[in-house]
Motif scaffolding. Sequence first.
Motif, mmCIF file in Angstrom:
data_model
loop_
_atom_site.group_PDB
_atom_site.id
_atom_site.type_symbol
_atom_site.label_atom_id
_atom_site.label_comp_id
_atom_site.label_asym_id
_atom_site.label_seq_id
_atom_site.Cartn_x
_atom_site.Cartn_y
_atom_site.Cartn_z
ATOM 1 N N CYS A 1 0.748 -1.053 0.054
ATOM 2 C CA CYS A 1 0.266 -0.031 0.000
ATOM 3 C C CYS A 1 0.923 1.323 -0.071
ATOM 4 O O CYS A 1 0.490 2.267 -0.748
ATOM 5 C CB CYS A 1 -0.885 -0.091 1.329
ATOM 6 S SG CYS A 1 -2.253 -1.398 1.182
ATOM 7 N N THR A 2 1.950 1.380 0.770
ATOM 8 C CA THR A 2 2.883 2.450 0.787
ATOM 9 C C THR A 2 3.514 2.559 -0.790
ATOM 10 O O THR A 2 3.778 3.694 -1.314
ATOM 11 C CB THR A 2 4.094 2.224 1.761
ATOM 12 O OG1 THR A 2 3.436 1.967 2.936
ATOM 13 C CG2 THR A 2 4.892 3.613 1.890
ATOM 14 N N LEU A 3 3.678 1.500 -1.369
ATOM 15 C CA LEU A 3 4.488 1.457 -2.729
ATOM 16 C C LEU A 3 3.589 2.071 -3.538
ATOM 17 O O LEU A 3 3.822 2.556 -4.606
ATOM 18 C CB LEU A 3 4.769 0.045 -3.090
ATOM 19 C CG LEU A 3 5.555 -0.070 -4.432
ATOM 20 C CD1 LEU A 3 6.850 0.802 -4.568
ATOM 21 C CD2 LEU A 3 6.107 -1.408 -4.657
ATOM 22 N N ALA A 4 2.097 1.659 -3.478
ATOM 23 C CA ALA A 4 1.256 2.270 -4.454
ATOM 24 C C ALA A 4 1.030 3.859 -4.509
ATOM 25 O O ALA A 4 0.673 4.421 -5.469
ATOM 26 C CB ALA A 4 -0.077 1.544 -4.115
ATOM 27 N N LEU A 5 1.627 4.462 -3.500
ATOM 28 C CA LEU A 5 1.673 6.099 -3.702
ATOM 29 C C LEU A 5 2.669 6.582 -4.690
ATOM 30 O O LEU A 5 2.434 7.612 -4.842
ATOM 31 C CB LEU A 5 1.930 6.540 -2.272
ATOM 32 C CG LEU A 5 0.929 6.167 -1.044
ATOM 33 C CD1 LEU A 5 1.535 6.596 0.118
ATOM 34 C CD2 LEU A 5 -0.293 6.792 -1.547
ATOM 35 N N GLN A 6 3.892 5.934 -5.045
ATOM 36 C CA GLN A 6 5.071 6.357 -5.731
ATOM 37 C C GLN A 6 5.098 5.791 -7.128
ATOM 38 O O GLN A 6 6.187 5.702 -7.814
ATOM 39 C CB GLN A 6 5.951 6.429 -4.925
ATOM 40 C CG GLN A 6 6.619 4.976 -4.757
ATOM 41 C CD GLN A 6 7.937 4.577 -3.787
ATOM 42 O OE1 GLN A 6 8.028 5.454 -3.061
ATOM 43 N NE2 GLN A 6 8.800 3.848 -4.176
ATOM 44 N N VAL A 7 4.102 5.087 -7.404
ATOM 45 C CA VAL A 7 3.884 4.643 -9.027
ATOM 46 C C VAL A 7 3.074 4.888 -9.843
ATOM 47 O O VAL A 7 2.182 5.706 -9.393
ATOM 48 C CB VAL A 7 4.117 2.812 -8.740
ATOM 49 C CG1 VAL A 7 5.379 2.238 -8.171
ATOM 50 C CG2 VAL A 7 2.856 2.517 -8.019
ATOM 51 N N LEU A 8 3.182 4.541 -11.059
ATOM 52 C CA LEU A 8 2.096 5.049 -11.990
ATOM 53 C C LEU A 8 0.855 4.359 -11.865
ATOM 54 O O LEU A 8 0.702 3.463 -11.040
ATOM 55 C CB LEU A 8 2.608 4.542 -13.715
ATOM 56 C CG LEU A 8 3.887 5.337 -14.177
ATOM 57 C CD1 LEU A 8 4.270 4.784 -15.407
ATOM 58 C CD2 LEU A 8 3.665 6.941 -14.001
#
Length: 800
Positions: free
Chosen positions: A631-638
Amino acid sequence: MKARRNKKQVPSFRKLIKTSKVKLENKLKNKQFKQQSTIKKYRKEQRKLRQAVKDAVSKKPIPLEDPKSKRPVKRMEREEEEEEEALPLDMMDEDDLQLMKDLGQKASFLTRDLSSSEPVHIKKRKHESVIDKYEKMPRTLQTAPEKELIHLLPIKDKSGIIPQTREKPVVPDIQQEEEDEEELQVEEEVIENPSQELTLEEHLIERKKKLQEKKIQIAALASAVLSDPESNIKKLKELRSMLMEQDPDVAVTVRKLVIISLMELFKDITPSYKIRPLTEAEKSTKIRKETQKLREFEEGLVSQYKFYLENLEQMVKDWKQRKLKKSNVVSLKAYKGLAEVAVKSLCELLVALPHFNFHNNIIVLIVPLMNDGSKLISEMCCEAVKKLFKQDKLGQASLGVIKVISGFVKGRNYEVRPEMLKTFLCLRIKEVEVKKDTEDINKPKKFMTFKEKRKTLSRMQRKWKKAEEKLERELREAEASESTERKLKLHTETLNIVFVTYFRILKKAQRSPLLPAVLEGLAKFAHLINVEFFDDLLVVLHTLIESGDLSYQESLHCVQTAFHILSGQGDVLNIDPMKFYTHLYKTLFKLHAGATNDGIEIVLHCLDVMLSKRRKQVSHQRALAFIKRLCTLALQVLPNASIGLLATTRILMHTFPRTDLLLDNESQGSGVFLPELEEPEYCNAQNTALWELHTLRRHYHPVVKRFATHLLAGAPSEGSEALKPELSRRSAVELFETYSMAAMTFNPPVESSNSKKKDKFLQGDSFLNEDLNQLIKRYCSEVATEIPLDFTKCLKTSLQ
């Protein structure tokens, strides 16, 4: 036996290529010189013929000639004859005329060199030697061109007759010069006619006309072969001879058209079986006319197919050598175009005719071209091999290609293009469960013997069994279906060669650019590897990850390979690959919306194998840590990557139901969440919450927004917060590919953030307290009174 080819035929393309340029120029010069000589001879003969006709018509007497000194030009003799005819003979006396006639029949001063002082009629001396006679003969040195003389009437004197002469005036022979000029013009026209210069427009029109004629000829021959291949098989030879087109204007285009036409013809008329050569016994037996006609067709087809492949191979070799051939028909620039068309035809035949003759020869030609420096040819060959692997159900053709590729890679010391090994991913071995070695494969089914039937079956059962076996044999022969055992053997042998190639690269070329393709291939076929190699292979993969020499995607391939091994036959092994979980967990934040966004697809594959398929071996703490990090990674990807990660989070929340505690703000147990810790088991993920979902709920992409709202509601499968079927039934990888932004557009389109309704925006006073607003309004409504400012009052109070 076929008659030998006539030696005067047009030289072959191979012979023309080997001929030197100097030799061709010399041949051309000799040909032109021979034409000029022929024209000169013809002109001389015509001149003699005209002179003979004139002499016969005029019937004039030819004057005596001096054998020692001939006149240089014949036309001077004609003028001399005219002068002599003009002499006034009727004015001479009869005695003088008779004397002149007598002198004409004897050697006299008319034919004698006047410089000689020797008497005219001297008797031969018997004892005079030859040398003395030769020395006494007068010698004349022709230092200057002799002047032509005109003989006048002689003067008769007491001493004798005195000849009279005068120089002939130079009068240009206009008629002869005109004839010479005409002959020279004809000669120039004959010589210059072949190289007549045309304008660019005329040249293009002439070329278009020639090309249209050649196209019609090619179409006629191809139509004749297609209409009746058995009768018109000889037309193939005529069509193939056009590969040696010699006209430099249309040679390249015509050869390309012939290559494509022959390729399509062979694809259409080739039978669905392999043609074998006839034995001596078969040749000697008597057969029917239909069978003989079929044999002649097959022999002609195989021979022409062989010659055609040789021509294609020669074109590729000519381009590879990059040496200008001595023939001026095809330029060096055109070699690459011809080679590309030849390679394209070879690729088409590789895919279309895997069952026909010379297929292995085509494989040997195509495989080295997969590693060619030309990107177009390399991609063309790799795509052809991929098509062959995908459509090969049995595996015979695939095995042949794999053998050649493996030998080529080893021979080049593993310095080849990675695309060559990526073609292995298209093999259809995944459709067959190969769990045993070739020796352990079950033997083919055997029918019961008569003794076994008699012991176990009754008479009626034996009768039914016999009929059943007969029917089964007929069905196998009619369908010509390959047995499962044969297919299994071919696939096992193919896999062995593939794994040998992969293991060699892992052992000897770990820093090779082939490593990503090797790891990807191992990840796909890992479930087919023998269990005995699992421990060693896992050690090698972990060593590669710890070495630090791999890129991020290569390390992800190592993780994927390891878990594919453990999810197949390795599930019986008691191995906990915690080090691979740790590596993936601590490196997830290397992904972002930049260049590494494409690595999300490999991560999604890894998460599916590591968490979903191994749910029984995954602890609760590990699942909580991965959900929080995703969920944290979903903030910084396309957006498409966010959709894939949220879809994986949804699957994990369904797989591990107790992970819904992350949706609650209350802590569970002791400790504080440590996001910087690299160990997912000890980061205390149960004491945090998925606050990222509230941020993603306001995302500009509607699908991301929908997924975040769905997860905040607990990922229900029913109700208003449930996902639509087009989102819930797709896997995370499919959603990642569907909503890709490779075309630089949003899918679906994103609405504009500028709203036209201004009443939705808060006014300035709405942020203030209600009592404060009333006070402000009351003071603003009062009438302002002018009061003089007294700063001393303020000063006194401050002093006190």
